[in-house]
Write a protein that holds these residues in place. Structure first.
Motif, PDB file in Angstrom:
ATOM      1  N   ASN A 184     -11.697  14.712 -19.232  1.00  0.00           N
ATOM      2  CA  ASN A 184     -12.433  13.495 -18.909  1.00  0.00           C
ATOM      3  C   ASN A 184     -13.896  13.583 -19.363  1.00  0.00           C
ATOM      4  O   ASN A 184     -14.793  13.616 -18.546  1.00  0.00           O
ATOM      5  CB  ASN A 184     -12.356  13.277 -17.385  1.00  0.00           C
ATOM      6  CG  ASN A 184     -12.312  11.816 -17.052  1.00  0.00           C
ATOM      7  OD1 ASN A 184     -12.552  10.982 -17.913  1.00  0.00           O
ATOM      8  ND2 ASN A 184     -12.000  11.513 -15.804  1.00  0.00           N
ATOM      9  N   SER A 185     -14.108  13.586 -20.659  1.00  0.00           N
ATOM     10  CA  SER A 185     -15.501  13.642 -21.124  1.00  0.00           C
ATOM     11  C   SER A 185     -15.862  12.309 -21.774  1.00  0.00           C
ATOM     12  O   SER A 185     -14.980  11.511 -22.106  1.00  0.00           O
ATOM     13  CB  SER A 185     -15.676  14.779 -22.126  1.00  0.00           C
ATOM     14  OG  SER A 185     -15.333  14.333 -23.413  1.00  0.00           O
TER      15      SER A 185
ATOM     16  N   SER B  75      -6.163   5.228 -17.574  1.00  0.00           N
ATOM     17  CA  SER B  75      -6.306   5.254 -16.129  1.00  0.00           C
ATOM     18  C   SER B  75      -7.577   6.035 -15.840  1.00  0.00           C
ATOM     19  O   SER B  75      -7.653   7.229 -16.073  1.00  0.00           O
ATOM     20  CB  SER B  75      -5.099   5.947 -15.502  1.00  0.00           C
ATOM     21  OG  SER B  75      -4.951   7.207 -16.101  1.00  0.00           O
ATOM     22  N   THR B  76      -8.592   5.331 -15.366  1.00  0.00           N
ATOM     23  CA  THR B  76      -9.877   6.000 -15.093  1.00  0.00           C
ATOM     24  C   THR B  76      -9.759   6.724 -13.763  1.00  0.00           C
ATOM     25  O   THR B  76      -9.310   6.144 -12.770  1.00  0.00           O
ATOM     26  CB  THR B  76     -11.012   4.962 -14.980  1.00  0.00           C
ATOM     27  OG1 THR B  76     -10.604   3.803 -15.688  1.00  0.00           O
ATOM     28  CG2 THR B  76     -12.311   5.494 -15.495  1.00  0.00           C
ATOM     29  N   THR B  77     -10.132   7.942 -13.775  1.00  0.00           N
ATOM     30  CA  THR B  77     -10.109   8.684 -12.506  1.00  0.00           C
ATOM     31  C   THR B  77     -11.419   9.444 -12.388  1.00  0.00           C
ATOM     32  O   THR B  77     -12.139   9.624 -13.365  1.00  0.00           O
ATOM     33  CB  THR B  77      -8.956   9.709 -12.469  1.00  0.00           C
ATOM     34  OG1 THR B  77      -9.267  10.700 -13.444  1.00  0.00           O
ATOM     35  CG2 THR B  77      -7.608   9.099 -12.742  1.00  0.00           C
ATOM     36  N   GLU B  78     -11.690   9.876 -11.179  1.00  0.00           N
ATOM     37  CA  GLU B  78     -12.888  10.692 -10.966  1.00  0.00           C
ATOM     38  C   GLU B  78     -12.559  12.153 -11.273  1.00  0.00           C
ATOM     39  O   GLU B  78     -13.426  13.007 -11.310  1.00  0.00           O
ATOM     40  CB  GLU B  78     -13.347  10.565  -9.503  1.00  0.00           C
ATOM     41  CG  GLU B  78     -13.808   9.166  -9.104  1.00  0.00           C
ATOM     42  CD  GLU B  78     -14.966   8.673  -9.957  1.00  0.00           C
ATOM     43  OE1 GLU B  78     -15.926   9.433 -10.154  1.00  0.00           O
ATOM     44  OE2 GLU B  78     -14.867   7.529 -10.457  1.00  0.00           O
ATOM     45  N   ALA B  79     -11.261  12.412 -11.479  1.00  0.00           N
ATOM     46  CA  ALA B  79     -10.838  13.805 -11.666  1.00  0.00           C
ATOM     47  C   ALA B  79     -11.293  14.340 -13.018  1.00  0.00           C
ATOM     48  O   ALA B  79     -11.892  13.632 -13.818  1.00  0.00           O
ATOM     49  CB  ALA B  79      -9.327  13.874 -11.561  1.00  0.00           C
ATOM     50  N   GLU B  80     -10.947  15.610 -13.255  1.00  0.00           N
ATOM     51  CA  GLU B  80     -11.379  16.234 -14.507  1.00  0.00           C
ATOM     52  C   GLU B  80     -10.582  15.746 -15.699  1.00  0.00           C
ATOM     53  O   GLU B  80     -11.015  15.855 -16.834  1.00  0.00           O
ATOM     54  CB  GLU B  80     -11.258  17.753 -14.395  1.00  0.00           C
ATOM     55  CG  GLU B  80     -12.441  18.344 -13.671  1.00  0.00           C
ATOM     56  CD  GLU B  80     -12.317  19.842 -13.498  1.00  0.00           C
ATOM     57  OE1 GLU B  80     -11.420  20.445 -14.109  1.00  0.00           O
ATOM     58  OE2 GLU B  80     -13.123  20.379 -12.730  1.00  0.00           O
TER      59      GLU B  80
ATOM     60  N   ALA C 233      -7.749  12.654 -17.354  1.00  0.00           N
ATOM     61  CA  ALA C 233      -7.244  11.278 -17.239  1.00  0.00           C
ATOM     62  C   ALA C 233      -5.996  11.148 -18.097  1.00  0.00           C
ATOM     63  O   ALA C 233      -5.718  12.017 -18.927  1.00  0.00           O
ATOM     64  CB  ALA C 233      -8.310  10.316 -17.737  1.00  0.00           C
TER      65      ALA C 233
END
Ligand code: ADP
Ligand code: ASP
Ligand code: MG
Length: 406
Positions: free
Chosen positions: A271-272, A296-301, A303
């Motif tokens: 997720n950069s 799917s946008t996620t806050e995780a490392e 996606a």
């Protein structure tokens, strides 16, 4: 005296009888006092047969040689039509793409026309000859023969009409005009009297094979008066123009569809900020056309990212992604085949909110699952399973009031 460009597609020149019928149609146009430039396709399914021959020799034939092969199809038709016109007492001359001065970019298989030198055509018109030009082909600045992509004879015709400042370009084909959807599959499809350039461009790009998308682009950019009509029945066709007359105030004007779509999913993508641009730059660099994109946008490392492509590009897409796995930084790939894209198109959508919602309602009511969606001001596309494609077209065609009543 006017100048008319007439184009006849494969079915319309599919036999000697049909070529004689085309010659008659050309003759009638000259008898109305017009000069005529005719663009023709290869006879019947001969381009498909040439492709088949090549594939019997090599699964991935050299693209230059492929163009060399496919351009022969149109060369047969131009010579036969010229002879047919001579038989009817008309003077005619046939030109291949390069003889007609059609210059393209140096791309094999899908070249764009960059310039047309009309001197040769004009000098033949000035001595009263009908000029017959092989569709779908051109030449690069370096003298290599190229093709314009399947269905590209339409583009030859419209580009010539623009370059010659013709009064009109008539596309003669095996249907009587542009319909609300493909009349070969949906019996209730209705012929439209007119369609705007923008609507036609969307329909053509979204799978309505009746016109090559680049032909519509040329027509729009150079304001070419374009009509799609039947080569068999002498009836009014469909006019493609700046502003189409609104029939019955319909918000949706047509439904287009396209099979052989694949959804590729990249799982566990780092997720950069730059990961999306890196993936799509890599694919574009390898000439892979990506259509709908979902992330799917996620806050995780990591996606997940999905995008749709033409199924024929799947092998190449997977190869490129796998070759670059490390730099792209993802965990796994997944591909879902046997999908199709169904689209509704109409300029009335701009001012009518709720069209997309209605589309999804109708699809849901018919148990058709939507896998991906994309919208623009004048279209909504939904990716569905291929087995549901025609059903989806039929129910949307009905729900948006496009079906004829009989
Ligand atoms: P040609 O060989 O004359 O270029 P094409 O096969 O390329 O003919 O295009 C004509 C075909 O386009 C029709 O036979 C029809 O099945 C298909 N088609 C797809 N969508 C439409 C549409 N909206 N209206 C009319 N024809 C369509
Ligand atoms: N003969 C080519 C094809 O079949 C070009 C055309 O018909 O427009 O795609
Ligand atoms: Mg065609």
């Amino acid at each position: 005296m006017g100048l008319i460009v007439q184009k006849f597609g494969g079915t319309s020149v599919g036999s000697v009888e049909r070529i004689l019928n085309v010659a008659e149609c050309v003759k009638q146009e000259t008898e109305r006092g017009n000069n005529v430039v005719v663009v023709v396709s290869a006879m019947g399914k001969s381009t498909d047969q040439l492709v088949k021959l090549a594939k019997e020799i090599s699964p991935q034939p050299d693209k230059r040689e492929m163009d060399m092969l496919l351009t022969t199809g149109e060369q047969v038709t131009i010579a036969l039509l010229s002879m047919a016109l001579n038989q009817k007492g008309l003077q005619a001359v046939s030109f291949t793409g390069w003889q007609a001065g059609i210059v393209t970019e140096p791309v094999h298989g899908n070249a764009r026309i960059t310039k047309i030198d009309t001197v040769a055509i004009e000098s033949q018109i000035s001595v009263g000859k009908v000029v017959i030009v092989a569709g779908f082909q051109g030449i690069t600045e370096n003298g290599e023969i190229t093709t314009l992509g399947r269905g590209g004879s339409d583009t030859t015709a419209v580009a010539l009409a623009a370059a010659l400042k013709a009064d009109k370009c008539d596309i003669y084909t095996d249907v009587t005009g542009v319909f609300t959807t493909d009349p070969r599959f949906i019996k209730k499809a209705r012929k439209l009297l007119s369609v705007s350039y923008d609507e036609m461009l969307e329909l053509a790009n979204l799978g309505a094979g009746v016109l090559h998308p680049r032909a519509v682009e040329f027509a729009k950019n150079y304001n070419v008066r374009l009509e799609v009509r039947s080569s068999m029945e002498k009836i009014e066709g469909t006019v493609i123009e700046g502003e189409a007359t609104m029939e019955q105030n319909l918000v949706v004007r047509g439904v287009a569809f396209e099979e052989e779509i694949t959804k590729v999913t990249v799982l566990g993508l780092a997720n950069s900020l730059t990961s999306l641009s890196t993936i799509f730059t890599t694919l574009a660099g390898n000439h892979i056309n990506v259509d709908i994109i979902i992330q799917s946008t996620t806050e995780a490392e990591t996606a997940n990212l999905s995008f749709s492509i033409k199924t024929e590009d799947l092998m190449e897409t997977l190869r490129v992604l796998e070759d670059n796995k490390e730099s792209l930084n993802y965990e796994q790939l997944d591909a879902e085949n046997k999908l199709a894209k169904v689209s509704i198109v109409g300029s009335g959508m701009i001012s009518n909110p709720g069209v997309a919602a209605r589309m999804f309602e109708v699809l849901a009511a018919n148990n058709i699952q939507v896998k991906m969606v994309s919208t623009s001001e004048i279209k909504v596309s939904a990716v569905v399973e291929e087995k549901n494609m025609l059903k989806a077209v039929e129910v949307l065609h009905e729900a948006f009031g496009l079906s004829h009543s009989a």
